[in-house]
Design an enzyme around this catalytic site. Structure first.
Site, PDB file in Angstrom:
ATOM      1  N   ASP A 199       0.822  -1.207   0.000  1.00 28.07           N
ATOM      2  CA  ASP A 199       0.000   0.000   0.000  1.00 28.07           C
ATOM      3  C   ASP A 199       0.857   1.258   0.000  1.00 28.07           C
ATOM      4  O   ASP A 199       0.520   2.258  -0.652  1.00 28.07           O
ATOM      5  CB  ASP A 199      -0.863   0.059   1.268  1.00 28.07           C
ATOM      6  CG  ASP A 199      -1.749  -1.150   1.468  1.00 28.07           C
ATOM      7  OD1 ASP A 199      -1.409  -2.217   0.945  1.00 28.07           O
ATOM      8  OD2 ASP A 199      -2.758  -1.019   2.176  1.00 28.07           O
ATOM      9  N   GLU A 204      -7.350 -10.541  -4.413  1.00 22.56           N
ATOM     10  CA  GLU A 204      -7.091 -11.690  -3.520  1.00 22.56           C
ATOM     11  C   GLU A 204      -8.243 -12.689  -3.506  1.00 22.56           C
ATOM     12  O   GLU A 204      -8.182 -13.668  -2.762  1.00 22.56           O
ATOM     13  CB  GLU A 204      -6.804 -11.178  -2.097  1.00 22.56           C
ATOM     14  CG  GLU A 204      -5.471 -10.442  -2.007  1.00 22.56           C
ATOM     15  CD  GLU A 204      -5.267  -9.745  -0.669  1.00 22.56           C
ATOM     16  OE1 GLU A 204      -6.279  -9.396  -0.022  1.00 22.56           O
ATOM     17  OE2 GLU A 204      -4.105  -9.545  -0.275  1.00 22.56           O
ATOM     18  N   LYS A 264     -12.037  -8.515  -6.004  1.00 18.64           N
ATOM     19  CA  LYS A 264     -12.013  -7.782  -4.738  1.00 18.64           C
ATOM     20  C   LYS A 264     -11.565  -6.340  -4.955  1.00 18.64           C
ATOM     21  O   LYS A 264     -12.099  -5.418  -4.363  1.00 18.64           O
ATOM     22  CB  LYS A 264     -11.058  -8.483  -3.777  1.00 18.64           C
ATOM     23  CG  LYS A 264     -11.038  -7.942  -2.372  1.00 18.64           C
ATOM     24  CD  LYS A 264     -10.014  -8.709  -1.529  1.00 18.64           C
ATOM     25  CE  LYS A 264      -9.883  -8.144  -0.137  1.00 18.64           C
ATOM     26  NZ  LYS A 264      -8.673  -8.641   0.544  1.00 18.64           N
ATOM     27  N   GLN A 265     -10.536  -6.172  -5.756  1.00 19.57           N
ATOM     28  CA  GLN A 265     -10.044  -4.824  -6.044  1.00 19.57           C
ATOM     29  C   GLN A 265      -9.379  -4.840  -7.398  1.00 19.57           C
ATOM     30  O   GLN A 265      -9.054  -5.891  -7.933  1.00 19.57           O
ATOM     31  CB  GLN A 265      -9.047  -4.379  -4.976  1.00 19.57           C
ATOM     32  CG  GLN A 265      -7.696  -5.093  -5.035  1.00 19.57           C
ATOM     33  CD  GLN A 265      -6.735  -4.641  -3.949  1.00 19.57           C
ATOM     34  OE1 GLN A 265      -6.778  -5.138  -2.844  1.00 19.57           O
ATOM     35  NE2 GLN A 265      -5.871  -3.704  -4.267  1.00 19.57           N
TER      36      GLN A 265
END
Lengths: 768, 768
Positions: A360, A490, A602-603
């Site tokens: 991140d 993920e 998920k992203q």
């Protein structure tokens, strides 16, 4: 949305009702931090209802012995846990011997909590009737000082309004605290000494195993009606608690107040033997100033931060509040003063996830810090990874890699991996690419190439070596494949040829080779040092290049899209819109196998690659991929909406961009993911900043030049932001009709706005 | 090989040296069991060296709260652990007040331990010199009675040979035992009452959470030179231990002996309130018989077992010892008396794995029990699964399946899943197919169709429903795929289209439909009961059939082989022979990601499918697949060598077949996997039996007829085995020159030998 009780306000986070069900959520949302320490917004006085106590000291952690069901070779022995630190904020309040406790009061009214982001303080007022029928008014304010970052200050005032009352303030220190998150119920702290002197107390304690030595300290002063009174406190001290009791018979209508100063000194900054004397020195300084003067310094310090980093939004208070909350929390978490520290995903607001450093930082946080601080801050963050290079090499060795290949950890405190879930720890290796990308991004933004010969190239070489060894030559495909990975999404594990990972791997190798050549050519002294150290050879580069040049990318001719991974099109492609609401969020409703075989993302995964490397794809390609993948994206990661907001803005899909912006900026305020009580999502807050500056503002750096393609959501009248670009500050103001640019600097600056060159001069407003 | 200290012998397992390093391994290898209880070969007297204490009661387990690093939805709340049960075998021996302890003796000589498999007893002799210089000879023998399966008996004799000595036997019961394997250090047993009466003691205890009530009991008699002596014992009893002390001043050269009878009564068989009285009754029976007469019964009972199940091998003692050890341990573990019990992978020899029932039972054990016991035993094992059907449906529901779809658990004690590792628990779903295959196999072997209308069809419907729902229609392939599974080869996780799984899924659906049609036609009463219960419709069958008829199977045209899964050929195909020895076993040397992306196969996967469904493939196909996959197979599962031995024999690759046979039959005796101290590999022992009968003997059932294609390894002179085929017993003797068949039965039997029909008549030797 789970909760919507936060009052909209441009500059403050406000709660106007005491609701025990919201206590834990508010403890997260109203958290305080000053980069060196932080704390959840726990009440000063005792509270017997559900609460999640948390105080944290930057860089102080505990290596909790790993807990797994089934051990796999390569798992780290421990998981570095963010550590609940000794409590210095506590002040028990007795009213005629009865403990003030909002959970047991007969009545609580006029409750108001405010986190004033402009000035950096937290306040709470309420009127409470105790079981003994004494009614009191309480006003409490506290802050963690930016100017004296070892110290926080509390001003706590109580006024009995229906009767005289004997009131006792009991400020205390407590090192007998525990973590909610513990694998084996270990004791995390070892208290070494509890001492007191006059109105001061000190608890020296060290963490078990890691031996971080700390001194937690406090000093209190009491007042009646704003006049200092000298009360000799009753003192009790046991093995881990020091309590001072200041008792006073308060007349009805009089205000009894206490100022408590407290905090920590730690052996990261001072010799162990001096922690108490440094604490005394700090207390002397702040008590000399007093609460109000220290608060004035606080306001000034925050004002300085806001001057550079504020984003204004006109016409949409919720959006305004959201972005300021994000910027505020980022600055509470990390200020870039210490290259031994980093940005934990929950900052100082909870225990979850442990560790302090994830990818991140590189993927989401660095752009924010580059643009809103001096470039040294971003350089510090890069240096942090350089300092961990040896550990990253060890980490790769544990997984069978050789010859200086480096795999940066998924989660770390000191460079060692401390995550243990094979599909993530061993397979979510794309994180390694983000470290390299951040080096590229730093140079692109700052123009400071010096980092690469000094430190970055060694990192790039270690990373390139990893990718070279991690790729497998497929005879079947006559290309290199990367097997068994978990991508940014993920919700897929152990897949083959994750497009994002393969693309990043190829790019990392190419970028390393490119820089090796530059440094060989132009920094010969650095080159001989680095080549001596890394033993890099021409043959090795050749072998890398073969992998990069022959990397396989899964692609569908039919859909003209890159596939997230091999076999993606075999899935049952039902869009999220067609999923029953009762199935959401799928990570709380579905078993893991069902999630894995579903198409749900998920992203951003492929789209994350398009974000990093957007110059390498056309807008048509972006649109095709956005339109294909976004409908399968559940955004159950806090890091998802920001990237989608940026991409949607780029595609001029402004309604979507705005929706994603609200989701990212108010993720915690409105508790989209129903988990805010565990802490805030700090790192994704930098993504919120990007969604305005890069998304709506369209800011990019191309060829050492700032580019903008400003857009504005129809819901807004105007918005503005500032960026520090190579030591000049550009202020951008976008309204529905025009965009203005203002330069705070010395030299004319050429920028590109909507593909046209514009020259901006110091203090000269340019309208476009 | 780790250890090779076991002395070769046709009928016994023998150890002739006392080596503390082998104690834990021998405790596993010399284990005793009688189907109802079992125990590791722990010494009777105290032993202070490294030891792994274990006594086990069939069907008595503890639901240990699940421990994971990262919780996934769908994980079971607990893991059913095999439970170390109260100890009844212990006899402390004091010699002039000094505790006899082989770990502290000055000298131990003449140590010999023998597990006599023919007669079912364990003995130990040694001469030891204690620290007080008293030298004693000890002879101990014990067995767990087959005729009285609640009881075991110990005869323990000691003779001081260099001095008179005061010797005390202290037989005891101890319910204060613990498990080595425990997640949270829970207390597993709650002792309810400790009592004694004359020479008997009783400990009533129940398991925590599961509330299994047990009574552990003992009764002792002492002797001097074989003559009973009456000694009033000194008795001590505390909260969980009852100890009787029988002290006697023994003259040099005299033999002091104790016979101890002990065991368990359990509330699975009797009312809780009667456990003590039933124990007394059992003790009365066996003490009346006495040790020797009970031992005679034991010999007879084992003789009867061997009469049916023995396999002889001439000319290769190691091979002979190996197969008898396997047959012996299987019979110690499970005798088919109780359909509530099953065959745990470690039987009564250790704690590892927990649970009692894996797909091992259906895939490996049922053939052994069908051929060496009455067919009721196999029917009992099938009924066990029928009894768990509702739980299997619940288990599938937890993972999102509907409408009566059934997923049998990976590991269970009572039908509920108790495994927690997503890639296995949720994804190793091929286990479901083995349940269906066992039904097919049972009918094929026994000809007893009645099980299917009575019970099996409901199981088949639940399983077919699961496969139907679990398959995904791939628009891309225009076929059904099965995504996200783990095949029998657990060194691949979350793969797509595991050929074995897909093949089995299709077969399960076809087989269910076939049987629905038969039962609809011929068992109309059963059909209306079942269709009423399952609500099966024509439309549903049609939907199933669509999946079965359009199942996708990964295939390589180039290699002409079915691929173990999608993408297998992308791997770096280095054979096991080319792997450095230092990298083996890979599950101890490599990180999990490295194993996953390697081509290495833990156990037969595609070849397991060829084993189950061999009639559906030609020998050329088998050879191609064997030659392709075996070189990548590391056989790090105990279940691997047996299937490979069978396939190699079929392909006439006899050297390979023999090597695999030795590996499977002596896996534990020679500790190939370096883990025998944890317990024996019970279920794979049935695979050893198959490798002789189906492998070398080439036994198959085709069209209700026994087929043989006998082969013999060149290392052997001859071998023989018996099978019970539909209530007639066929004895097969294979030598290098000929094969003979003998029938113990009433009616002529047509068999096929090397594709020729042969008729065998009762008691008439037929040579081929």
């Amino acid at each position: 949305m789970n909760k919507e009780y936060i009052i909209s306000d441009n500059w403050s986070i406000i709660e106007e009702e005491f609701n025990p069900e919201n206590v834990k959520s508010s403890e997260s949302i109203f958290s305080l931090g000053n980069g060196a320490m932080g704390q959840r917004a726990n009440f000063e006085e005792h509270y017997s209802g559900p609460t999640f106590q948390g105080s944290y000291i930057a860089g102080v952690y505990y290596p909790d012995k790993t807990r797994v069901g089934w051990w796999k070779n390569g798992y780290p022995e421990y998981f570095a846990k963010v550590l609940n630190a000794p409590n210095w904020i506590g002040i028990n309040v007795l009213v005629n011997e009865e403990q003030l406790d909002l959970n047991t009061c007969i009545d609580v009214s006029g409750f108001r909590r405010e986190l004033n982001m402009k000035e950096g303080w937290l306040s709470r007022i309420f009127t409470a009737t105790l079981q003994n029928n004494i009614k009191v008014e309480v006003v409490a304010k506290r802050f963690l000082s930016l100017s004296h970052d070892e110290v926080g200050a509390i001003n706590y005032e109580i006024k009995p309004i229906n009767s005289d009352a004997k009131i006792t303030f009991q400020p205390y220190l407590d090192s007998g605290i525990t973590n909610e998150d513990t694998n084996w119920d270990d004791k995390f702290w070892d208290t070494l000494n509890v001492s007191h002197e006059n109105h001061q107390a000190f608890i020296q304690a060290k963490t078990m195993k890691t031996d971080f030595y700390t001194c937690t300290f406090m000093e209190s002063q009491v007042f009646i009606n704003n006049k200092s009174v000298l009360i000799e406190p009753n003192i009790s001290a046991d093995a881990s608690i020091a309590t001072f009791s200041y008792e006073y018979s308060v007349k009805k209508g009089d205000t009894y107040a206490i100022n408590k100063f407290g905090g920590y000194t730690v052996d990261r900054n001072y010799p162990k033997s001096e922690l108490v004397s440094i604490a005394k020195k700090a207390l002397k300084e702040v008590t000399k100033l007093g609460f109000n003067a220290l608060l004035e310094k606080q306001k000034k310090a925050w004002s300085k931060i806001w001057e550079m980093s504020d984003i204004t939004i006109e016409g949409d208070v919720k959006a305004q509040q959201g972005i300021r909350f994000n910027i505020f929390q980022l600055n509470q978490t990390y200020l870039g003063k210490d290259s031994r520290l980093n940005i934990g995903p929950k900052g100082f607001t909870g225990e979850k996830y442990g560790g302090s450093t994830y990818w991140d930082t590189e993927a989401y946080c660095i752009p924010f810090y580059m643009a809103t601080k001096s470039q040294n801050v971003a350089r510090s963050l890069l240096k942090y990874r350089y300092n961990h290079l040896e550990k990253a090499i060890e980490n790769a060795q544990k997984l069978g890699f050789k010859n200086g290949a480096a795999l940066y950890p998924m989660v770390t405190m000191n460079g060692e991996e401390c995550h243990n879930e094979w599909e993530i720890t061993f397979e979510e290796i794309h994180r390694n690419g983000a470290i390299a990308f951040a080096i590229f991004n730093y140079y692109r933004y700052t123009g400071d190439y010096s980092y690469i010969p000094e430190m970055g190239l060694e990192v790039l070489i270690g990373i390139a070596r990893f990718w070279h060894q991690r790729a497998t030559f497929s005879v079947e495909k006559n290309q290199y494949v990367i097997l068994g990975v978990t991508g940014p999404n993920e919700y897929e594990n152990n897949i083959n040829n994750n497009w994002y990972t393969n693309y990043l791997a190829k790019w990392c190798i190419d970028y390393a080779i490119e820089n090796i050549e530059i440094i060989k050519e132009s920094y010969s002294e650095d080159y001989s040092r680095i080549s001596g150290k890394t033993k890099i050879t021409h043959e090795e580069l050749h072998a890398w290049k073969k992998v990069a040049d022959n990397m396989y990318f899964p692609y569908s001719k039919k859909h003209k899209i890159f596939l997230q991974q091999d076999g993606f099109l075999d899935k049952e492609l039902i869009t999220v819109a067609d999923l029953p609401k009762t199935d959401r969020p799928i990570n709380q409703k579905w078993s893991w196998d069902r999630i894995l075989r579903s198409p749900y993302i998920k992203q951003a995964d492929v789209l994350q690659g398009f974000y990093f490397f957007e110059d390498q794809f056309s807008s048509e390609e972006l649109k095709r991929h956005f339109d294909f993948y976004e409908p399968f994206t559940v955004h159950e990661s806090s890091l998802s909406p920001c990237v989608h907001s940026i991409q949607a803005a780029k595609l001029d899909q402004m309604d979507q961009a705005y929706t994603f912006y609200l989701r990212t900026s108010r993720l915690d305020l409105d508790d989209y993911n129903k988990e805010v009580e565990e802490g805030l999502h700090i790192t994704s807050m930098a993504g919120t900043w990007m969604s305005i500056v890069e998304g709506f503002g369209g800011m990019r750096i191309k060829n050492d030049t700032l580019n903008f393609e400003p857009r504005i959501p129809k819901q807004w009248k105007a918005y503005s932001f500032k960026v520090n670009f190579r030591d000049q500050i550009v202020k951008v103001n976008v309204s529905q009709n025009e965009t203005t640019f203002k330069l705070e600097g010395q030299n004319d600056l050429d920028i590109i706005v909507n593909n046209n060159q514009v020259t901006i001069s110091p203090n000269n407003l340019v309208k476009v």
